[in-house]
Design a protein around this motif. Structure first.
Motif, PDB file in Angstrom:
ATOM      1  N   HIS A  41       1.997 -14.165  13.723  1.00 37.49           N
ATOM      2  CA  HIS A  41       2.912 -13.089  14.092  1.00 37.49           C
ATOM      3  C   HIS A  41       4.351 -13.451  13.741  1.00 37.49           C
ATOM      4  N   ARG A  42       4.671 -14.725  13.828  1.00 40.39           N
ATOM      5  CA  ARG A  42       6.009 -15.177  13.435  1.00 40.39           C
ATOM      6  C   ARG A  42       6.238 -14.960  11.943  1.00 40.39           C
ATOM      7  N   GLY A  43       5.216 -15.242  11.125  1.00 40.83           N
ATOM      8  CA  GLY A  43       5.328 -15.009   9.688  1.00 40.83           C
ATOM      9  C   GLY A  43       5.531 -13.536   9.366  1.00 40.83           C
ATOM     10  N   ALA A  44       4.823 -12.656  10.085  1.00 38.68           N
ATOM     11  CA  ALA A  44       4.981 -11.211   9.865  1.00 38.68           C
ATOM     12  C   ALA A  44       6.385 -10.761  10.254  1.00 38.68           C
ATOM     13  N   LEU A  77       2.171  -3.764   6.515  1.00 35.63           N
ATOM     14  CA  LEU A  77       1.331  -4.523   5.591  1.00 35.63           C
ATOM     15  C   LEU A  77       1.261  -6.002   5.978  1.00 35.63           C
ATOM     16  N   ALA A  78       2.372  -6.565   6.433  1.00 38.93           N
ATOM     17  CA  ALA A  78       2.374  -7.964   6.874  1.00 38.93           C
ATOM     18  C   ALA A  78       1.536  -8.128   8.137  1.00 38.93           C
ATOM     19  N   ALA A  79       1.646  -7.193   9.067  1.00 37.27           N
ATOM     20  CA  ALA A  79       0.832  -7.260  10.285  1.00 37.27           C
ATOM     21  C   ALA A  79      -0.656  -7.179   9.941  1.00 37.27           C
ATOM     22  N   ASN A  80      -1.002  -6.318   8.985  1.00 38.00           N
ATOM     23  CA  ASN A  80      -2.400  -6.235   8.561  1.00 38.00           C
ATOM     24  C   ASN A  80      -2.862  -7.530   7.904  1.00 38.00           C
ATOM     25  N   ALA A  81      -2.000  -8.150   7.104  1.00 41.86           N
ATOM     26  CA  ALA A  81      -2.364  -9.411   6.458  1.00 41.86           C
ATOM     27  C   ALA A  81      -2.635 -10.487   7.499  1.00 41.86           C
ATOM     28  N   VAL A  82      -1.824 -10.512   8.539  1.00 45.35           N
ATOM     29  CA  VAL A  82      -1.984 -11.515   9.597  1.00 45.35           C
ATOM     30  C   VAL A  82      -3.203 -11.212  10.462  1.00 45.35           C
ATOM     31  N   THR A  83      -3.440  -9.942  10.723  1.00 40.80           N
ATOM     32  CA  THR A  83      -4.525  -9.563  11.622  1.00 40.80           C
ATOM     33  C   THR A  83      -5.876  -9.500  10.917  1.00 40.80           C
ATOM     34  N   HIS A  84      -5.935  -8.881   9.751  1.00 44.37           N
ATOM     35  CA  HIS A  84      -7.214  -8.632   9.086  1.00 44.37           C
ATOM     36  C   HIS A  84      -7.432  -9.477   7.840  1.00 44.37           C
ATOM     37  N   GLY A  85      -6.398 -10.053   7.278  1.00 48.04           N
ATOM     38  CA  GLY A  85      -6.526 -10.790   6.031  1.00 48.04           C
ATOM     39  C   GLY A  85      -6.311 -12.276   6.176  1.00 48.04           C
TER      40      GLY A  85
END
Length: 169
Positions: A41-44, A77-85
């Motif tokens: 989450h910090r990265g997003a 898109l970043a939240a999706n990458a962290v959550t789903h990717g």
């Protein structure tokens, strides 16, 4: 934040995704910005802040509707990458590019086996759900978006483009 964006720009029709298509060719005005961030989450959050800073450096102030839309789309898109990717121990990458008419956002994650679903293909989340609307926001605010798998073993790219006409800045 979503209400602020909605007041800045009223979306028309959602952009239809170009499924499994690489983004169109772009002639950037400056070298594209690239950064790898931890799949957390910090990265997003850092992706969102660094995008706003990059737009500012390119002459698109944070207070403009274009910057608000780009940052909102990137945040989703970043939240999706962290959550789903996310793959444990592997980062995601954010790329930004500016041409004379377009700001392109690309987010590369490490799960090419988990492709996004286009809004309208799956059932919408229940009204009381607190998640599941990220791609609806991307479709509503981006002028074009899609995804591609460049390497079926390591990465997937989800991209979006926001038109950058002078009257929108």
């Amino acid at each position: 934040m979503k209400s602020e964006i909605a007041s800045l720009i009223a979306p028309t029709e959602p952009a239809a995704p170009a499924q499994l298509a690489a983004p169109p060719l772009l002639s950037p005005l400056y070298p594209p910005s690239r950064i790898r961030l931890s799949s957390s989450h910090r990265g997003a959050r850092l992706a969102r802040l660094l995008a706003a800073q990059q737009l500012d450096e390119w002459g698109i102030p944070r207070t403009t509707p274009t910057a608000a839309v780009v940052v909102a789309v990137l945040a989703e898109l970043a939240a999706n990458a962290v959550t789903h990717g996310r793959t444990p121990g592997r980062d995601f990458e954010v790329r930004l590019a500016l041409s004379s008419a377009v700001v392109r956002i690309e987010v590369l994650d490490t799960r090419p086996d988990r492709l996004p679903r286009a809004p309208g293909i799956s059932h919408p989340p229940p009204p009381d759900a607190t998640n599941g609307r990220g791609l609806l926001l991307v479709a509503a605010y981006a002028d074009r978006w899609g995804w591609c798998v460049r390497d079926p073993y390591t990465t997937k790219t989800v991209w979006a483009e926001v038109d950058y006409p002078p009257d929108r800045v």
